[in-house]
Design a protein around this motif. Structure first.
Motif, PDB file in Angstrom:
ATOM      1  N   ARG A 216      30.146  43.127  30.789  1.00 43.25           N
ATOM      2  CA  ARG A 216      29.032  42.422  30.114  1.00 43.25           C
ATOM      3  C   ARG A 216      29.129  42.390  28.449  1.00 43.25           C
ATOM      4  NH1 ARG A 216      24.176  43.135  27.822  1.00 43.25           N
ATOM      5  NH2 ARG A 216      24.374  45.372  27.792  1.00 43.25           N
ATOM      6  N   LEU A 217      29.410  43.565  28.097  1.00 39.84           N
ATOM      7  CA  LEU A 217      29.571  43.738  26.591  1.00 39.84           C
ATOM      8  C   LEU A 217      30.699  43.008  25.954  1.00 39.84           C
ATOM      9  CD1 LEU A 217      28.174  47.587  26.268  1.00 39.84           C
ATOM     10  CD2 LEU A 217      27.021  45.418  25.637  1.00 39.84           C
ATOM     11  N   GLU A 218      32.034  43.237  26.719  1.00 40.60           N
ATOM     12  CA  GLU A 218      33.196  42.787  25.918  1.00 40.60           C
ATOM     13  C   GLU A 218      33.796  41.456  26.470  1.00 40.60           C
ATOM     14  OE1 GLU A 218      36.407  45.791  26.157  1.00 40.60           O
ATOM     15  OE2 GLU A 218      35.062  47.413  25.618  1.00 40.60           O
ATOM     16  N   LEU A 219      33.308  41.017  27.651  1.00 41.96           N
ATOM     17  CA  LEU A 219      33.730  39.590  28.008  1.00 41.96           C
ATOM     18  C   LEU A 219      32.571  38.819  28.349  1.00 41.96           C
ATOM     19  CD1 LEU A 219      36.347  41.107  30.833  1.00 41.96           C
ATOM     20  CD2 LEU A 219      36.506  40.567  28.321  1.00 41.96           C
ATOM     21  N   ASN A 220      31.232  38.969  27.991  1.00 46.66           N
ATOM     22  CA  ASN A 220      30.266  38.012  28.197  1.00 46.66           C
ATOM     23  C   ASN A 220      30.003  37.737  29.733  1.00 46.66           C
ATOM     24  OD1 ASN A 220      29.941  37.963  25.369  1.00 46.66           O
ATOM     25  ND2 ASN A 220      31.910  36.738  25.531  1.00 46.66           N
ATOM     26  N   GLU A 221      30.425  38.706  30.642  1.00 49.11           N
ATOM     27  CA  GLU A 221      30.231  38.533  31.951  1.00 49.11           C
ATOM     28  C   GLU A 221      28.997  38.728  32.650  1.00 49.11           C
ATOM     29  OE1 GLU A 221      32.193  40.098  36.087  1.00 49.11           O
ATOM     30  OE2 GLU A 221      33.223  40.021  34.322  1.00 49.11           O
ATOM     31  N   ASN A 222      28.099  37.686  33.117  1.00 48.13           N
ATOM     32  CA  ASN A 222      27.010  37.604  33.604  1.00 48.13           C
ATOM     33  C   ASN A 222      26.726  37.469  35.193  1.00 48.13           C
ATOM     34  OD1 ASN A 222      24.200  37.060  34.093  1.00 48.13           O
ATOM     35  ND2 ASN A 222      23.881  35.929  32.349  1.00 48.13           N
ATOM     36  N   PRO A 223      26.550  38.327  35.744  1.00 50.69           N
ATOM     37  CA  PRO A 223      26.510  38.118  37.315  1.00 50.69           C
ATOM     38  C   PRO A 223      25.510  37.037  37.658  1.00 50.69           C
ATOM     39  CG  PRO A 223      25.450  40.183  36.679  1.00 50.69           C
ATOM     40  CD  PRO A 223      26.007  39.922  35.610  1.00 50.69           C
ATOM     41  N   ASP A 224      24.465  36.732  37.098  1.00 49.86           N
ATOM     42  CA  ASP A 224      23.368  35.832  37.366  1.00 49.86           C
ATOM     43  C   ASP A 224      24.087  34.347  37.209  1.00 49.86           C
ATOM     44  OD1 ASP A 224      21.743  37.813  37.813  1.00 49.86           O
ATOM     45  OD2 ASP A 224      20.986  37.476  35.677  1.00 49.86           O
ATOM     46  N   ILE A 225      25.115  34.194  36.645  1.00 50.60           N
ATOM     47  CA  ILE A 225      25.752  32.824  36.418  1.00 50.60           C
ATOM     48  C   ILE A 225      27.165  32.785  36.691  1.00 50.60           C
ATOM     49  CG2 ILE A 225      23.936  31.977  34.529  1.00 50.60           C
ATOM     50  CD1 ILE A 225      26.021  32.429  32.403  1.00 50.60           C
ATOM     51  N   LEU A 226      27.617  33.778  37.308  1.00 54.44           N
ATOM     52  CA  LEU A 226      29.072  34.006  37.687  1.00 54.44           C
ATOM     53  C   LEU A 226      29.693  32.646  38.471  1.00 54.44           C
ATOM     54  CD1 LEU A 226      31.029  36.045  36.525  1.00 54.44           C
ATOM     55  CD2 LEU A 226      30.686  37.262  38.898  1.00 54.44           C
TER      56      LEU A 226
ATOM     57  N   ARG B  95      45.936  27.290  43.761  1.00 56.54           N
ATOM     58  CA  ARG B  95      44.918  28.394  44.248  1.00 56.54           C
ATOM     59  C   ARG B  95      43.744  28.248  43.412  1.00 56.54           C
ATOM     60  NH1 ARG B  95      45.111  35.137  44.493  1.00 56.54           N
ATOM     61  NH2 ARG B  95      43.259  35.245  45.285  1.00 56.54           N
ATOM     62  N   THR B  96      42.590  28.054  43.830  1.00 59.93           N
ATOM     63  CA  THR B  96      41.419  27.771  43.011  1.00 59.93           C
ATOM     64  C   THR B  96      40.094  28.395  43.716  1.00 59.93           C
ATOM     65  OG1 THR B  96      40.693  25.776  44.530  1.00 59.93           O
ATOM     66  CG2 THR B  96      42.219  25.605  42.641  1.00 59.93           C
ATOM     67  N   ASP B  97      40.366  29.404  44.459  1.00 61.24           N
ATOM     68  CA  ASP B  97      38.970  30.310  44.930  1.00 61.24           C
ATOM     69  C   ASP B  97      38.375  31.009  43.871  1.00 61.24           C
ATOM     70  OD1 ASP B  97      40.314  33.176  45.102  1.00 61.24           O
ATOM     71  OD2 ASP B  97      41.911  31.690  45.678  1.00 61.24           O
ATOM     72  N   ASP B  98      37.289  31.403  44.145  1.00 63.40           N
ATOM     73  CA  ASP B  98      36.584  32.050  43.015  1.00 63.40           C
ATOM     74  C   ASP B  98      36.981  33.346  42.477  1.00 63.40           C
ATOM     75  OD1 ASP B  98      34.633  30.124  43.954  1.00 63.40           O
ATOM     76  OD2 ASP B  98      33.019  31.438  44.761  1.00 63.40           O
ATOM     77  N   ALA B  99      37.629  34.415  43.470  1.00 65.65           N
ATOM     78  CA  ALA B  99      38.147  35.523  42.710  1.00 65.65           C
ATOM     79  C   ALA B  99      39.436  35.186  41.969  1.00 65.65           C
ATOM     80  CB  ALA B  99      38.756  36.225  44.085  1.00 65.65           C
ATOM     81  N   PHE B 100      40.038  34.124  42.301  1.00 67.86           N
ATOM     82  CA  PHE B 100      41.216  33.791  41.673  1.00 67.86           C
ATOM     83  C   PHE B 100      40.884  33.284  40.163  1.00 67.86           C
ATOM     84  CE2 PHE B 100      44.955  31.122  40.363  1.00 67.86           C
ATOM     85  CZ  PHE B 100      46.102  32.007  40.130  1.00 67.86           C
ATOM     86  N   ILE B 101      39.944  32.135  40.087  1.00 67.87           N
ATOM     87  CA  ILE B 101      39.430  31.719  38.797  1.00 67.87           C
ATOM     88  C   ILE B 101      38.849  32.879  37.864  1.00 67.87           C
ATOM     89  CG2 ILE B 101      37.857  30.034  37.786  1.00 67.87           C
ATOM     90  CD1 ILE B 101      38.635  28.047  40.119  1.00 67.87           C
ATOM     91  N   LEU B 102      38.118  33.818  38.598  1.00 66.05           N
ATOM     92  CA  LEU B 102      37.287  34.834  37.998  1.00 66.05           C
ATOM     93  C   LEU B 102      38.219  35.609  37.081  1.00 66.05           C
ATOM     94  CD1 LEU B 102      34.924  36.339  37.288  1.00 66.05           C
ATOM     95  CD2 LEU B 102      35.285  37.474  39.170  1.00 66.05           C
ATOM     96  N   ARG B 103      39.525  35.820  37.278  1.00 65.75           N
ATOM     97  CA  ARG B 103      40.462  36.513  36.375  1.00 65.75           C
ATOM     98  C   ARG B 103      40.714  35.571  35.390  1.00 65.75           C
ATOM     99  NH1 ARG B 103      45.323  37.159  40.743  1.00 65.75           N
ATOM    100  NH2 ARG B 103      43.812  37.766  42.026  1.00 65.75           N
ATOM    101  N   PHE B 104      40.836  34.410  35.161  1.00 66.36           N
ATOM    102  CA  PHE B 104      41.128  33.668  34.105  1.00 66.36           C
ATOM    103  C   PHE B 104      39.691  33.654  33.087  1.00 66.36           C
ATOM    104  CE2 PHE B 104      43.996  32.343  37.307  1.00 66.36           C
ATOM    105  CZ  PHE B 104      45.176  32.049  36.565  1.00 66.36           C
ATOM    106  N   LEU B 105      38.774  33.756  33.769  1.00 66.81           N
ATOM    107  CA  LEU B 105      37.387  33.654  32.958  1.00 66.81           C
ATOM    108  C   LEU B 105      37.319  35.002  32.326  1.00 66.81           C
ATOM    109  CD1 LEU B 105      34.868  32.018  35.019  1.00 66.81           C
ATOM    110  CD2 LEU B 105      35.346  31.088  32.903  1.00 66.81           C
ATOM    111  N   ARG B 106      37.671  36.222  32.934  1.00 71.32           N
ATOM    112  CA  ARG B 106      37.852  37.372  32.177  1.00 71.32           C
ATOM    113  C   ARG B 106      38.807  37.376  31.149  1.00 71.32           C
ATOM    114  NH1 ARG B 106      37.135  40.597  37.943  1.00 71.32           N
ATOM    115  NH2 ARG B 106      34.582  40.810  37.685  1.00 71.32           N
ATOM    116  N   ALA B 107      40.018  36.868  31.507  1.00 71.34           N
ATOM    117  CA  ALA B 107      41.011  36.964  30.320  1.00 71.34           C
ATOM    118  C   ALA B 107      40.663  36.177  29.202  1.00 71.34           C
ATOM    119  CB  ALA B 107      42.438  36.166  31.073  1.00 71.34           C
TER     120      ALA B 107
END
Length: 279
Positions: A17-27, A48-60
């Motif tokens: 949340r602090l470093e990556l701006n990750e918000n579980p409410d709008i993930l 591959r375009t599943d949620d878990a896969f795309i999430l790693r790119f958002l985090r990066a």
């Protein structure tokens, strides 16, 4: 907490949340926004375009959707443009297996004080082809990035250039350096906290000077050339996280550890007599 964060510790969720701006409410909305951009690049096969896969790119890319999509597109485009690199992209591929059994890369079991995984290249004899070393590193990262903690905490790479000859350095051609830069800096969804050179000779300094203009400013700031000064390394990576080869308090690193993890029983099938993989 969304199911996409399942298994993460409360501390890691707060760090995201602090470093990556990750918000579980709008993930899910963030992920869908990236997925919706795929139609803008019909030239790329997004395999591959599943949620878990795309999430790693958002985090990066710290949840900057446009930057995350750009990285996702470059990830697949890099693979399409370098099909030979990813043909039989498995640990038992002869070239990758040879690199792994020679210790390229090594992966420490414990993480550093920031939770980052430490990858090593420290064997004195750089025998496999550099392309296969790069393939082995990319494959290792593919396996490691499945760990959500590492998607958030990231990686460190330490390269020991001891006894790396001028002749061996001459094998680091512009094409392989370009492949490495594009593959690691521009096309992989990982957070690299630092790349540390130790015991590098003058010609590695010269090589770095040549490639430095092609590195992003963020990448340049995370490359550290320590030479023989392990104290400067220890200021950034605590000795208790390092094996004795790097002046750490841990036992010497067994370079077969990571190879055994990836290869399993196949690790015992030695490739040492296959000279087609020598430089």
């Amino acid at each position: 907490m969304t199911h996409l964060q399942a298994g993460l510790s409360p501390e890691t969720i707060e760090k995201a949340r602090l470093e990556l701006n990750e918000n579980p409410d709008i993930l899910h909305q963030d992920i869908q926004q990236v997925r919706d951009m795929i139609i803008t690049r019909p030239d790329i096969g997004f395999l591959r375009t599943d949620d878990a896969f795309i999430l790693r790119f958002l985090r990066a890319r710290k949840f900057h959707q446009t930057e995350a999509f750009r990285l996702l597109a470059q990830y697949f485009q890099y693979r399409q443009l370098n099909l030979d690199m990813f043909k039989n992209f498995k640990a038992d591929d002869p070239g990758i297996k040879r690199a792994l059994t020679d210790g390229f890369p090594g992966v420490l079991e414990n993480r550093d004080h920031c939770g980052r995984k430490i990858l090593l290249c420290l064997k004195k004899d750089w025998i496999p082809k550099h392309r296969n070393i790069l393939r082995a590193i990319l494959l290792s990262l593919e396996v490691l990035i499945e760990d959500q903690e590492l998607q958030i905490n990231g990686f460190i790479l330490i390269i020991d250039w001891s006894n790396f000859s001028f002749k061996q350095a001459s094998k680091l051609t512009p094409s392989i350096l370009k492949l490495a830069i594009e593959g690691l800096q521009d096309s992989f969804p990982a957070r690299f906290g630092g790349v540390h050179f130790v015991n590098q000779p003058w010609y590695i300094h010269a090589l770095y000077t040549l490639i430095k203009p092609f590195l992003k400013d963020k990448t340049r700031k995370r490359i550290f050339l320590h030479g023989n000064n392990l104290n400067s390394l220890h200021q950034l990576i605590h000795p208790e996280c390092l094996p004795s080869e790097f002046g750490g308090t841990l036992p010497p690193y067994d370079m077969g550890t990571w190879a055994r993890t990836l290869l399993g029983p196949d690790y015992t099938r030695s490739t040492l007599n296959d000279f087609s993989f020598r430089m």
